[in-house]
Scaffold this motif. Structure first.
Motif, PDB file in Angstrom:
ATOM      1  N   GLN A   1      -0.397  -3.017   7.991  1.00 46.50           N
ATOM      2  CA  GLN A   1       0.318  -3.756   9.050  1.00 46.50           C
ATOM      3  C   GLN A   1      -0.306  -4.075  11.061  1.00 46.50           C
ATOM      4  O   GLN A   1      -0.676  -4.967  11.236  1.00 46.50           O
ATOM      5  N   SER A   2      -0.985  -3.300  10.707  1.00 46.91           N
ATOM      6  CA  SER A   2      -1.785  -3.426  12.472  1.00 46.91           C
ATOM      7  C   SER A   2      -2.929  -3.548  12.669  1.00 46.91           C
ATOM      8  O   SER A   2      -3.011  -4.853  13.590  1.00 46.91           O
TER       9      SER A   2
ATOM     10  N   ALA B   1      -6.186  -5.649   0.510  1.00 52.26           N
ATOM     11  CA  ALA B   1      -5.069  -6.261  -0.029  1.00 52.26           C
ATOM     12  C   ALA B   1      -4.015  -5.810   0.368  1.00 52.26           C
ATOM     13  O   ALA B   1      -3.389  -6.618   0.180  1.00 52.26           O
ATOM     14  N   LEU B   2      -3.793  -4.442   1.205  1.00 51.36           N
ATOM     15  CA  LEU B   2      -2.293  -4.577   1.744  1.00 51.36           C
ATOM     16  C   LEU B   2      -1.821  -6.204   2.801  1.00 51.36           C
ATOM     17  O   LEU B   2      -0.979  -6.601   2.699  1.00 51.36           O
ATOM     18  N   GLU B   3      -3.159  -6.779   3.784  1.00 53.98           N
ATOM     19  CA  GLU B   3      -3.030  -7.776   4.529  1.00 53.98           C
ATOM     20  C   GLU B   3      -2.541  -8.482   3.203  1.00 53.98           C
ATOM     21  O   GLU B   3      -2.225  -9.655   4.139  1.00 53.98           O
TER      22      GLU B   3
ATOM     23  N   THR C   1       7.559  -7.941   0.064  1.00 56.40           N
ATOM     24  CA  THR C   1       8.166  -7.274   1.227  1.00 56.40           C
ATOM     25  C   THR C   1       7.357  -5.416   0.976  1.00 56.40           C
ATOM     26  O   THR C   1       6.380  -5.354   0.003  1.00 56.40           O
ATOM     27  N   ARG C   2       7.002  -4.689   2.350  1.00 56.17           N
ATOM     28  CA  ARG C   2       7.099  -3.716   2.136  1.00 56.17           C
ATOM     29  C   ARG C   2       7.432  -2.429   1.436  1.00 56.17           C
ATOM     30  O   ARG C   2       6.764  -2.179   0.556  1.00 56.17           O
ATOM     31  N   GLU C   3       9.002  -2.985   0.595  1.00 57.67           N
ATOM     32  CA  GLU C   3       9.413  -1.921  -0.428  1.00 57.67           C
ATOM     33  C   GLU C   3       8.866  -2.354  -2.208  1.00 57.67           C
ATOM     34  O   GLU C   3       8.413  -1.594  -2.361  1.00 57.67           O
TER      35      GLU C   3
ATOM     36  N   GLU D   1       2.423   4.607   2.328  1.00 56.05           N
ATOM     37  CA  GLU D   1       3.034   4.276   4.082  1.00 56.05           C
ATOM     38  C   GLU D   1       2.043   4.340   4.722  1.00 56.05           C
ATOM     39  O   GLU D   1       1.566   3.232   5.749  1.00 56.05           O
ATOM     40  N   ALA D   2       0.929   5.093   5.148  1.00 53.88           N
ATOM     41  CA  ALA D   2      -0.153   4.857   5.871  1.00 53.88           C
ATOM     42  C   ALA D   2      -0.784   4.108   5.935  1.00 53.88           C
ATOM     43  O   ALA D   2      -1.041   3.227   6.328  1.00 53.88           O
ATOM     44  N   GLU D   3      -1.078   3.948   4.373  1.00 48.90           N
ATOM     45  CA  GLU D   3      -1.537   2.590   4.248  1.00 48.90           C
ATOM     46  C   GLU D   3      -1.829   1.433   4.377  1.00 48.90           C
ATOM     47  O   GLU D   3      -1.752   0.387   5.201  1.00 48.90           O
TER      48      GLU D   3
END
Length: 132
Positions: free
Chosen positions: A125-126, A97-99, A107-109, A118-120
């Protein structure tokens, strides 16, 4: 109080699938038979034939208790494995979902404000950069 821990082996070596050699320790071998996946009648036959145990009503009752105990342990292991698999699937779904959010320029925020860690975010992102 004193205790002892015994590591019972399953009937097959998980890495090769070959049958495991019977323990040379008679007590361990008998206990491994009791917690094996065989049914109670087969366990009783093995204990009588291979270990010379006379099947009394009391011994049969205790063998049945051990069979029920070993089955409940296996059932608990299956449930624990299912729970662990569900947890892992949820973690993967959150990262996916983040991808997707990152691909549509959220945005990140904004993502972190939705309850993601933050780790997720970093893991997603990786993964995105690895697939690019």
């Amino acid at each position: 109080m004193k205790g002892i821990t015994v590591n019972f082996r399953s009937g097959a070596d998980s890495s090769s699938g070959k049958a495991v050699k019977k323990s040379q320790n008679v007590l361990i071998a008998m206990l491994e038979e009791l917690v094996s996946r065989k049914d109670a009648s087969e366990k009783k036959r093995i204990l009588a034939d291979e270990y010379g145990m006379t099947m009394t009503a009391e011994l049969e009752r205790r063998i049945q208790i051990m069979c029920n105990w070993s089955e409940s342990i296996r059932e608990r292991e299956r449930k624990d494995a299912k729970i662990e698999a569900r947890k892992e699937a949820r973690k993967e779904a959150r990262i996916e979902a983040l991808e997707r959010m990152s691909r549509v320029n959220i945005t990140r925020e904004q993502i972190l404000s939705m309850g993601y860690t933050e780790a997720e975010y970093e893991k997603a992102q990786s993964a995105l950069y690895a697939n690019a």
